[in-house]
Design an enzyme around this catalytic site. Structure first.
Site, short mmCIF file in Angstrom:
data_model
loop_
_atom_site.label_atom_id
_atom_site.label_comp_id
_atom_site.label_asym_id
_atom_site.label_seq_id
_atom_site.Cartn_x
_atom_site.Cartn_y
_atom_site.Cartn_z
N ASP A 63 69.85 123.59 -115.67
CA ASP A 63 71.31 123.60 -115.55
C ASP A 63 71.99 122.24 -115.40
OD1 ASP A 63 70.52 126.20 -115.39
OD2 ASP A 63 71.69 126.68 -113.62
N CYS A 79 66.18 129.16 -118.67
CA CYS A 79 66.40 130.60 -118.53
C CYS A 79 66.92 131.19 -119.85
CB CYS A 79 67.39 130.88 -117.41
SG CYS A 79 66.74 130.42 -115.81
N SER A 119 75.39 131.45 -109.77
CA SER A 119 74.48 131.25 -110.88
C SER A 119 75.12 131.86 -112.12
CB SER A 119 73.17 131.96 -110.58
OG SER A 119 72.51 132.26 -111.77
FE1 FES Z 1 66.37 126.08 -115.05
FE2 FES Z 1 67.60 128.52 -115.18
S1 FES Z 1 67.57 126.91 -116.61
S2 FES Z 1 66.55 127.62 -113.53
#
Ligand code: FES
Length: 564
Positions: free
Chosen positions: A128, A199, A477
């Site tokens: 992120d 992710c 998140s």
């Molecule tokens: Fe690294 Fe989600 S992209 S924790």
């Protein structure tokens, strides 16, 4: 000594000429020779770490980038920057370092590029904060530079059913409330993130990757191939090569990052229903680029942008699925054709966005199941709304894409940190109709504005995702679902109204009207202000304390401002 090529501005000054012999002498030790002096010297900045899968593989891309640079007449030297892995930090004191790492990354890139006289750089990110941190460095240093995403992971499967890391968090919520067994949780834990890469859903990493294309800082199509795709190597090579062209044409990030560019990126964010973190990062990037682009601009864009992308957490699909139908270029083309984007802005291709999209070959496959036409959207307005009101005079954000609820009024349950809220859910001590207020977790207060995924996923897992709301000066998140209002500004530690909420106060969230109100009479609020002492930031030493002393409000991107 060879003559200087276009773009070798800083390196020539540092390395050419007799008196620069000591500087040059070190270059021979890292593999350069005389013919390299006078060529543009490019950094290959790679956010790399084995601490988690998101940036596990990025070192492997360096060779391809350097080859692309060589083939366009440049010299490339690689260097690392740090990674704080969000998922591994989530729900712990470590999460306080996540947003802080964005600034550390931007600062570390500035230090390395400027100190060593690089003429520009390629930036490779993954998890992120590595992405906005690298893009902020590009805007701040303003030397020819280009971004590339390392790619996301493949999803996991149990039978036909698709899983991502978000499911593991929700299974924990389901487990603590007795809805699934330890064995079922273990089964999901083992398969949810089966490869390296970030992710898989449209959480923050993939949101920022899409935005890198929308901003024109990355090559079209480069964000959606998975980390495991062979096309990663091709994009790495092409990205290196494209930097050579940027040197040649003297195109710098601030030539690309104009007000209209930020509006385009906000439009893409709203159309995709991406992470609320995207707002924070766009504001921070605009600050670094010297562009006046505010929450009000984002609010306006949100009101007129249809939400058209069916991706997790709000929808069904993951980045790998979007890649099959055309990735970010398909979305951008649809938005451009609908008159929602400004096509005249420049991109790292050296061409305008409209021209680049015209030349980009999209796969001719059905895509309506994942990317809708703007005339037939999932929702008529953007996936994120900006709220204001007596509880958030400077603004707050809510991901409307991730909830079907547009108006919620309930009684406050106040927590001064994340952990007690999680424990309350775990004890079964949270009731339908309540608004969990988690405060003193803002940029300055926490410090570092941690994400509340552990709590929001626990609510979802406990089946309370649509019947309990949350209001916080912390962040969420990208995987968060439910009626979750974050970035409440001013934050508690700065004396924002959120500091004066008491258990039982009525709170109104109205996403259509864009309101977040504390339904307490003004006089009562004034009385509380006169007797209540604010809590100080939770860190008194080290990086977090330094950060707390410099960080600005979330409403301006939580950037760190110099105190001179
Ligand atoms: Fe690294 Fe989600 S992209 S924790």
């Amino acid at each position: 000594m060879s003559g200087s090529r276009k773009g070798a501005v800083y390196s020539t000054e540092r390395f050419a000429g007799t008196l620069n012999a000591p500087h040059r002498s070190f270059l021979w030790s890292v593999g350069l020779d005389l013919s390299d002096i006078g060529k543009p010297l490019a950094g290959v900045v790679v956010a790399w770490s084995e601490s988690g899968p998101c940036n596990f593989h990025t070192l492997n891309l360096i060779g391809y980038v350097k080859q692309g640079l060589r083939d366009s007449g440049c010299v490339g030297l690689a260097m690392p920057t740090i990674v704080v892995n969000d998922n591994i930090s989530m729900g712990t004191a470590g999460m306080r370092y996540s947003l802080v790492s964005r600034e550390v990354i931007a600062d570390s890139v500035e230090a390395q590029i400027v100190a060593h006289a690089y003429d520009g750089f390629v930036a490779v990110g993954g998890c992120d904060k590595t992405q906005p941190g690298l893009m902020m460095a590009m805007a701040r240093i303003n030397r020819p530079s280009i971004y590339m995403y390392g790619g996301s992971a493949e999803p996991g499967f149990i039978g036909e059913k698709k899983f991502t890391i978000e499911d593991v968090h929700e299974y924990v919520g389901a487990y603590i409330t007795g809805k699934v067994s330890e064995q079922e949780l273990l089964q999901v834990e083992l398969i949810a993130h089966p490869t390296y890469g970030a992710c898989a859903g449209l959480f923050t990493a993939n949101t920022m990757a899409l935005l890198s294309e929308g901003l024109g800082l990355a090559l079209l199509g480069s964000s959606s191939p998975t980390a495991t795709s062979a096309r990663r190597a091709i994009y790495a090579y092409e990205t290196g090569k494209a930097l050579g062209q940027l040197f040649e044409n003297d195109i710098k990030p601030r030539d690309i990052l104009k007000y209209e560019t930020f509006r385009n990126a906000a439009t893409l964010l709203m159309a995709s229903g991406g992470s609320t973190n995207g707002i924070l990062h766009l504001l921070a990037l605009a600050y670094e680029a010297g562009v006046k682009f505010t929450l009000d601009d984002i609010d306006e864009v949100s009101r007129k942008t249809p939400y058209i992308l069916n991706m997790r957490p709000a929808g069904e699909y993951v980045m790998m699925d979007l890649d099959r139908v055309g990735g970010a270029p398909l979305l951008l083309k649809k938005l451009l054709d609908a008159g929602l984007l400004e096509g005249s802005v420049l991109t790292v291709s050296g061409k305008t966005l409209a021209q680049s999209l015209r030349e980009y070959r999209l796969p001719n496959v059905p895509h309506d199941y994942i990317v809708k036409d703007p005339s037939r959207p999932i929702k008529k307005t953007g996936g994120i709304r900006i709220l204001r009101g007596s509880l958030a005079p400077e603004g707050a954000v809510v991901k409307t894409a991730a909830t079907g609820v547009t108006r919620f009024e309930g009684a406050a349950r106040v927590f001064d940190d994340e952990e007690p809220a999680f424990e309350a859910i775990r004890r079964g001590d949270v009731r339908e109709g309540e608004v969990l207020v988690i405060r003193y977790v803002g940029p300055k207060g926490a410090p570092g504005m941690p994400e509340m995924l552990r709590v929001t996923a626990a609510l979802s897992g406990a089946g309370l995702g649509e019947s309990v709301a949350m209001v916080t000066d912390g962040r969420f998140s990208g995987a968060t679902k439910g009626i979750m209002v974050g970035h409440v500004s001013p934050e508690a530690v700065a004396g924002g109204p959120i500091a004066f909420v008491e258990d039982g106060d009525r709170i109104l969230i109205d996403t259509e009207a864009g309101r977040l109100d504390l339904l307490v009479p003004k006089e009562e609020l004034e009385r509380r202000k006169s007797v209540l002492r604010l809590k100080p930031p939770k860190a008194t030493s080290g990086l977090l304390a330094k950060y707390a002393s410099l960080v600005a409000s979330a409403s301006v991107g939580a950037v760190t401002l110099p105190r001179l």
